[in-house]
Structures are given as C-alpha cells and as structure tokens.
Design a protein around this motif. Structure first.
Motif, PDB file in Angstrom:
ATOM      1  N   THR A  97       2.636  -3.630   3.038  1.00  0.00           N
ATOM      2  CA  THR A  97       1.379  -3.710   2.304  1.00  0.00           C
ATOM      3  C   THR A  97       0.704  -2.349   2.317  1.00  0.00           C
ATOM      4  O   THR A  97       1.034  -1.484   3.141  1.00  0.00           O
ATOM      5  CB  THR A  97       0.440  -4.739   2.936  1.00  0.00           C
ATOM      6  OG1 THR A  97       0.095  -4.297   4.271  1.00  0.00           O
ATOM      7  CG2 THR A  97       1.092  -6.118   3.011  1.00  0.00           C
ATOM      8  N   GLU A  98      -0.251  -2.156   1.435  1.00  0.00           N
ATOM      9  CA  GLU A  98      -0.988  -0.903   1.406  1.00  0.00           C
ATOM     10  C   GLU A  98      -1.745  -0.703   2.720  1.00  0.00           C
ATOM     11  O   GLU A  98      -1.819   0.415   3.243  1.00  0.00           O
ATOM     12  CB  GLU A  98      -1.960  -0.892   0.231  1.00  0.00           C
ATOM     13  CG  GLU A  98      -2.813   0.365   0.119  1.00  0.00           C
ATOM     14  CD  GLU A  98      -2.023   1.638  -0.170  1.00  0.00           C
ATOM     15  OE1 GLU A  98      -2.601   2.736  -0.053  1.00  0.00           O
ATOM     16  OE2 GLU A  98      -0.819   1.540  -0.504  1.00  0.00           O
ATOM     17  N   LYS A  99      -2.279  -1.787   3.262  1.00  0.00           N
ATOM     18  CA  LYS A  99      -3.005  -1.692   4.526  1.00  0.00           C
ATOM     19  C   LYS A  99      -2.081  -1.227   5.653  1.00  0.00           C
ATOM     20  O   LYS A  99      -2.456  -0.378   6.472  1.00  0.00           O
ATOM     21  CB  LYS A  99      -3.613  -3.054   4.874  1.00  0.00           C
ATOM     22  CG  LYS A  99      -4.427  -3.052   6.153  1.00  0.00           C
ATOM     23  CD  LYS A  99      -5.031  -4.420   6.425  1.00  0.00           C
ATOM     24  CE  LYS A  99      -5.840  -4.415   7.725  1.00  0.00           C
ATOM     25  NZ  LYS A  99      -6.428  -5.760   8.007  1.00  0.00           N
ATOM     26  N   ALA A 100      -0.868  -1.779   5.688  1.00  0.00           N
ATOM     27  CA  ALA A 100       0.086  -1.384   6.729  1.00  0.00           C
ATOM     28  C   ALA A 100       0.511   0.070   6.555  1.00  0.00           C
ATOM     29  O   ALA A 100       0.664   0.809   7.541  1.00  0.00           O
ATOM     30  CB  ALA A 100       1.299  -2.299   6.687  1.00  0.00           C
ATOM     31  N   PHE A 101       0.705   0.473   5.295  1.00  0.00           N
ATOM     32  CA  PHE A 101       1.070   1.874   5.032  1.00  0.00           C
ATOM     33  C   PHE A 101      -0.026   2.815   5.505  1.00  0.00           C
ATOM     34  O   PHE A 101       0.252   3.833   6.160  1.00  0.00           O
ATOM     35  CB  PHE A 101       1.324   2.084   3.544  1.00  0.00           C
ATOM     36  CG  PHE A 101       1.470   3.535   3.170  1.00  0.00           C
ATOM     37  CD1 PHE A 101       2.660   4.206   3.398  1.00  0.00           C
ATOM     38  CD2 PHE A 101       0.405   4.240   2.609  1.00  0.00           C
ATOM     39  CE1 PHE A 101       2.793   5.560   3.079  1.00  0.00           C
ATOM     40  CE2 PHE A 101       0.528   5.584   2.288  1.00  0.00           C
ATOM     41  CZ  PHE A 101       1.724   6.244   2.520  1.00  0.00           C
ATOM     42  N   LEU A 102      -1.273   2.501   5.195  1.00  0.00           N
ATOM     43  CA  LEU A 102      -2.386   3.354   5.593  1.00  0.00           C
ATOM     44  C   LEU A 102      -2.505   3.435   7.114  1.00  0.00           C
ATOM     45  O   LEU A 102      -2.881   4.484   7.662  1.00  0.00           O
ATOM     46  CB  LEU A 102      -3.689   2.836   4.983  1.00  0.00           C
ATOM     47  CG  LEU A 102      -3.799   2.970   3.457  1.00  0.00           C
ATOM     48  CD1 LEU A 102      -5.080   2.324   2.959  1.00  0.00           C
ATOM     49  CD2 LEU A 102      -3.731   4.430   3.023  1.00  0.00           C
ATOM     50  N   ALA A 103      -2.159   2.346   7.796  1.00  0.00           N
ATOM     51  CA  ALA A 103      -2.198   2.359   9.260  1.00  0.00           C
ATOM     52  C   ALA A 103      -1.130   3.298   9.824  1.00  0.00           C
ATOM     53  O   ALA A 103      -1.390   4.058  10.764  1.00  0.00           O
ATOM     54  CB  ALA A 103      -1.995   0.946   9.801  1.00  0.00           C
ATOM     55  N   LEU A 104       0.082   3.248   9.250  1.00  0.00           N
ATOM     56  CA  LEU A 104       1.153   4.156   9.678  1.00  0.00           C
ATOM     57  C   LEU A 104       0.746   5.608   9.434  1.00  0.00           C
ATOM     58  O   LEU A 104       0.948   6.487  10.282  1.00  0.00           O
ATOM     59  CB  LEU A 104       2.444   3.842   8.928  1.00  0.00           C
ATOM     60  CG  LEU A 104       3.148   2.524   9.225  1.00  0.00           C
ATOM     61  CD1 LEU A 104       4.356   2.365   8.308  1.00  0.00           C
ATOM     62  CD2 LEU A 104       3.584   2.456  10.680  1.00  0.00           C
ATOM     63  N   ASP A 105       0.164   5.848   8.274  1.00  0.00           N
ATOM     64  CA  ASP A 105      -0.241   7.204   7.913  1.00  0.00           C
ATOM     65  C   ASP A 105      -1.365   7.696   8.817  1.00  0.00           C
ATOM     66  O   ASP A 105      -1.380   8.871   9.224  1.00  0.00           O
ATOM     67  CB  ASP A 105      -0.682   7.227   6.448  1.00  0.00           C
ATOM     68  CG  ASP A 105      -0.819   8.641   5.905  1.00  0.00           C
ATOM     69  OD1 ASP A 105      -0.074   9.528   6.359  1.00  0.00           O
ATOM     70  OD2 ASP A 105      -1.675   8.865   5.034  1.00  0.00           O
ATOM     71  N   ALA A 106      -2.284   6.820   9.149  1.00  0.00           N
ATOM     72  CA  ALA A 106      -3.401   7.202  10.021  1.00  0.00           C
ATOM     73  C   ALA A 106      -2.899   7.599  11.405  1.00  0.00           C
ATOM     74  O   ALA A 106      -3.398   8.562  12.008  1.00  0.00           O
ATOM     75  CB  ALA A 106      -4.404   6.057  10.124  1.00  0.00           C
TER      76      ALA A 106
END
Length: 327
Positions: free
Chosen positions: A283-292
């Motif tokens: 999900t976009e939320k999971a991607f943003l968490a990995l990126d963060a």
C-alpha cells in the motif's frame, strides 16, 4: 513460511534495500554540494536493482569486490551506514579511518574488499581470492562487480582467461550502464555483445534486465549456485543505466537529456513499487513507512559523520609506512 509469503518477504526486502541506497546517494549528493564530502563522488542512482538483487543472492561468507561506484554494495554487504558516511567525510570513525574516502570503502570482517578506484582494478584481486578459495577447498564464491568500460582493459581478459583455465569459483558481475565514464559502448568497443565476449573464454554468460530487481536476484542466485557447486566461473551482464553523471565533476554532455528521461520511466524503484501495488502486496502507506525508515537512517548517519572526530595529525601516516624496526 509458505512460498507465497517467502516471495513477498523477499520483495519487501529488495524494495527496502533499493530505498536505502537511493536515499543514501541523494544525501551524498547534497552533502557534496555543501562541501562536507570532498574529492570524487560517483553516484549509483538508477542502478539500485543491480546491487540489491545481486547481493541478496550471495551468502554472508562470499567475497565481494566492487568499483569506485560502491556505496550501495558496501551498504548492502552490511557495512554500517554511519561508518560509510564517516568515511566519506574523512573522519576517524569511518570504515577505513577516513583514509579511503568515497572510492575506497572496505570492510574485511564483512568480506567486502573495496572500493577500487582503478578501472578494472578489482578483477585481478578477484582471481587471486577465488584461486585461494579453490586451493583451500572452501565453498565460497567471489563476486566481482565492474562496469562495461572495464571490459576494454587488459586486466579483464587476463582475469577471464585465468578464471576459465583454472575453473575458479568467480562470479563476474558486469553493470553495463552503456557509457562507462562518458563514452558510449559502441564508440569504444567493437564487440558490444558482452556475453559473446565472455563466451569466447568458454565462460557461461547471461544477460539480465538490470532495472528489474527480481530478475537480477533470480539470475544471480542461479549463477552463484552453479559457481558454488564447482562448475567454474560465470559471467553476468546487468543491463542498467545511471541517472546521474559519471561523477559530480562530470557535466554529462555526452548523452541526450531525453534519453535519460526515457530510462527514468523504467526506474527500478518506482517500477517495482508499482508492481507490488498492482498485486495488492504493497500500500502507499506501507511504502511511505519503508521510505521514512530509510530517510531516518540516512539522516542519523549524516549527523553522526558531521559530529565525528577527524583523525589526530600524529596518526595520519599510520598504516602508510612500515614501522622502523631495531637497527
């Protein structure tokens, strides 16, 4: 773990690896512009799938040798990002005590043997390491990364010949980004089929899409398996592309900007992310968490390097000259 779960876990690990590389390299460019990192700096942006896919296919005890564009390989080999960043700052807490800088990252404990600034310079070293492993009867694979420009060097031909002649456990990993330092492959080498050149030494060779991290991983896994089983050397060509210039000093006038933008459409991170989202695995939320998390790791390393101490002046010649013995 089921095959489906194992595959998803691997995909997320590969994506995380590529994000860590990208954020690290972007920060390095920023710090270079600020004068915090000096000397030469060669960025890996665009080529992340090669290091990420290949290094996850190797065993922890395998030896890895890379070029001067080696930040990604060092990071994924397990060299702490703090030690990498401190080394690029020239600080004493760097992996080489600040003596190596960007082009000479090194960590013997993690079987990472450079960081070699000379084009093709790692190839003879790889032959020697693979020969030692064969003589000692170990099951270790030596993976040597180099660009297609190195294939015009005599060291490449000598290395391929000896590796084939002695059937050494050596995995040749060519990251073909088409321009070497700044000259197109077709303008510098008469035989542009790199696998054909490897095959001329009776070395099995495979070309893989270097912008597809899963393709790189699977092809490298199979090749390393063959080498480890005792079948001799293997040649990998990763067809890739760097989005930045050769180095921070390079004005990048040898290729069209439209070509760069076209390759960016196949960028390894956003292409792989799109695939995972399309299958419902990300999900976009999971991607943003990995990126963060990747960005936080990089910010921590930069702050650490910024605050780290320079080597004392009296230690500057340490390990440069052999200490004088008794007369």
């Amino acid at each position: 773990m089921t095959p489906v779960h194992a595959s998803l876990t691997l995909s997320l690990e590969l994506l995380t690896d590529m994000l860590r590389i990208r954020r690290m390299e972007e920060k390095c460019a920023e710090l270079y512009g600020a004068g915090k990192i000096r000397g030469f700096l060669h960025l890996y942006i665009g080529e992340e799938a090669c290091a990420a896919g290949a290094l996850r296919a190797l065993a922890p005890e395998d030896s890895v040798i890379a070029t001067y564009r080696e930040h990604a390989h060092a990071l994924l080999r397990g060299v702490p990002l703090r030690a990498i960043m401190a080394e690029m700052y020239g600080k004493a807490s760097g992996c080489c005590r600040g003596h190596g800088g960007s082009m000479h990252l090194f960590d013997a404990d993690r079987h990472f043997y450079g960081g070699n600034a000379i084009v093709g310079g790692g190839l003879p070293l790889a032959v020697g390491m693979a020969l030692a492993d064969k003589l000692q009867g170990t099951k270790r694979v030596t993976a040597c990364f180099f660009g297609e420009g190195a294939m015009a060097e005599g060291a490449f031909h000598e290395a391929m010949n000896l590796a084939a002649l002695w059937q050494l456990p050596l995995l040749f990993c060519c990251e073909n980004n088409l321009y070497a330092m700044g000259t197109a492959l077709a303008r510098s080498q008469s035989q542009t089929d790199l696998c054909a050149r490897a095959a001329s030494y009776r070395v099995p060779a495979v070309k893989v899409d270097g912008m597809d991290v899963r393709a790189v991983h699977e092809a490298t896994r199979q090749a390393a398996q063959q080498v480890r089983a005792g079948s001799g050397p293997f040649f990998m060509e990763y067809a890739t592309y760097r989005f930045r210039a050769h180095s921070m000093f390079d004005p990048d006038l040898y290729r069209d900007k439209a070509e760069i933008e076209q390759w960016k459409q196949r960028g390894p991170i956003h292409s792989f992310t799109a695939k995972l989202k399309a299958t419902g695995d990300l999900t976009e939320k999971a991607f943003l968490a990995l990126d963060a998390r990747a960005q936080a790791e990089v910010a921590d390393a930069a702050a650490y390097a910024d605050a780290a101490e320079l080597e004392p002046i009296e230690d500057l010649l340490k390990d440069v000259y052999t200490p004088q013995g008794p007369s």
